[in-house]
Design an enzyme around this catalytic site. Structure first.
Site, PDB file in Angstrom:
ATOM      1  N   HIS A  16     -56.125 -44.289 -18.129  1.00  0.00           N
ATOM      2  CA  HIS A  16     -56.781 -43.210 -17.388  1.00  0.00           C
ATOM      3  C   HIS A  16     -58.213 -43.097 -17.900  1.00  0.00           C
ATOM      4  CE1 HIS A  16     -52.926 -41.794 -15.739  1.00  0.00           C
ATOM      5  NE2 HIS A  16     -52.443 -42.197 -16.905  1.00  0.00           N
ATOM      6  N   HIS A 194     -46.285 -43.234 -12.044  1.00  0.00           N
ATOM      7  CA  HIS A 194     -45.696 -42.864 -13.330  1.00  0.00           C
ATOM      8  C   HIS A 194     -44.269 -42.395 -13.066  1.00  0.00           C
ATOM      9  CE1 HIS A 194     -49.802 -43.022 -14.586  1.00  0.00           C
ATOM     10  NE2 HIS A 194     -49.634 -42.378 -15.727  1.00  0.00           N
ATOM     11  N   GLU A 197     -41.090 -41.419 -17.912  1.00  0.00           N
ATOM     12  CA  GLU A 197     -41.738 -41.160 -19.210  1.00  0.00           C
ATOM     13  C   GLU A 197     -40.988 -39.975 -19.823  1.00  0.00           C
ATOM     14  OE1 GLU A 197     -46.121 -39.824 -21.006  1.00  0.00           O
ATOM     15  OE2 GLU A 197     -45.731 -39.615 -18.875  1.00  0.00           O
ATOM     16  N   ASP A 275     -53.044 -46.071 -22.154  1.00  0.00           N
ATOM     17  CA  ASP A 275     -52.848 -44.787 -21.471  1.00  0.00           C
ATOM     18  C   ASP A 275     -54.089 -43.896 -21.565  1.00  0.00           C
ATOM     19  OD1 ASP A 275     -51.522 -42.869 -19.972  1.00  0.00           O
ATOM     20  OD2 ASP A 275     -50.024 -42.400 -21.480  1.00  0.00           O
ATOM     21  N   ASP A 276     -54.204 -43.128 -22.640  1.00  0.00           N
ATOM     22  CA  ASP A 276     -55.339 -42.215 -22.871  1.00  0.00           C
ATOM     23  C   ASP A 276     -55.823 -42.430 -24.303  1.00  0.00           C
ATOM     24  OD1 ASP A 276     -55.209 -40.315 -20.355  1.00  0.00           O
ATOM     25  OD2 ASP A 276     -53.157 -40.523 -21.073  1.00  0.00           O
TER      26      ASP A 276
END
EC number: 3.5.4.2
Length: 317
Positions: A16, A194, A197, A275-276
């Site tokens: 992201h 997504h 998760e 991811d981040d």
């Protein structure tokens, strides 16, 4: 081993852009845009990065994104990430951006997209990094809001390759977005989402059957459903797994409990992603290195994971 892993050619398929906003850049953009921050300095902000779950992280993530106001801000954010890719031999990236995070606070869609798209173009020309941008809908908002975002995106359809689905998973199943995904596919976009998760394996089934996704983002909870595992293996549906994210958000209590290598050995097309990274303590190489340190990942396994990422690209070379 770190240097060897760093030199391995790889693709990143779950990133992201807003989540690559490092504290130093966040403070620089706040100063440029004359925005007062609730943190006194970079170190105080870093200390705030101790979250216990997805929602606590998201609250901070959206607060941080507020410093992104101009096309130049989005360019600088994307360019900083691409420089990290260059350092870590990520030769292809398929990043997400969340237009609703920005349009909901008054930043026009084209301001967001123009900055990101021009950085990605420069990344290919100057750094040799190819890319495919993914527009991601926020699942805690309504499907109607997602439809409006797709309306805004259609005039710029050449700038991105797929639509995705992210944000708070629990209570927001993929089925909530079936119609907007149908429409996106009819407009020629590929689809990812997504799923699995924090959400249950049922959400992965829905993403596959109702959203007809090409790739599962996260998907680690598929391991709890043997029939689902078999389908993912048989159909070679890629999973974009984010190990450091999973431990930071307590999907697994410790990296030593992570199931990515078990999935790999079962024949699942798993990939390693960050991811981040600004929030979760590492970019792609750090994620690979954690698997080596805590799970004993071998060089052969690392090679296979890296090859999976190159094979699972939506944008083929």
């Amino acid at each position: 081993m770190y240097d060897w892993l760093n030199a391995l050619p790889k693709a990143e398929l779950h990133l992201h852009l807003e989540g690559s906003l490092e504290p130093e850049l966040l403070f620089a953009l706040a100063e440029r845009n004359k925005i007062a921050l609730p943190w006194s300095d970079v170190e105080t902000l870093r200390k705030a990065y101790a979250f216990n779950n997805l929602q606590e992280f998201l609250d901070l993530y959206y607060q941080g994104a507020d410093v992104l106001r101009t096309s130049q801000d989005f360019y600088d954010l994307t360019w900083a990430y691409l420089l990290r890719c260059k350092e870590q031999n990520v030769i292809h990236t398929e990043p997400f951006f969340d237009p609703q995070t920005h349009t909901d606070r008054g930043v026009p869609f084209e301001v967001v997209l123009n900055g990101i798209a021009s950085a990605l173009k420069d990344g290919e020309q100057q750094l040799g990094i190819t890319s495919g941008l993914i527009l991601s809908f926020l699942r805690h908002l309504s499907e109607e809001e997602a439809q409006k975002t797709l309306d805004q995106a259609l005039p710029f359809r050449d700038a991105f390759v797929a639509v995705g689905l992210d944000s708070s998973e629990m209570g927001h199943p993929p089925s909530k977005f079936q119609r907007v995904f149908d429409r996106a596919r009819s407009e020629g976009f590929l689809t990812v989402a997504h799923a699995g998760e924090e959400g249950p394996p049922e959400y992965i089934w829905e993403a596959l059957d109702l959203l007809k996704i090409q790739r599962i983002d996260h998907g680690v909870r598929a391991f709890e459903d043997e029939r689902l595992m078999q389908r993912i293996i048989d159909e070679q549906i890629p999973l974009t797994v984010c190990p450091l994210s999973n431990t930071k958000l307590c999907v697994f209590d410790h990296m030593s409990q992570h199931n990515i290598l078990q999935m790999l050995e079962r024949g699942v097309k798993v990939t390693v992603n960050s991811d981040d990274p600004a929030y979760f303590g590492g970019y792609v190489t750090e994620n690979f290195h954690a698997l080596h340190t805590d799970l004993g990942m071998t060089q052969d396994q690392a090679r296979r994971l890296a090859q999976n990422s190159l094979d699972a690209r939506l944008v083929k070379p």
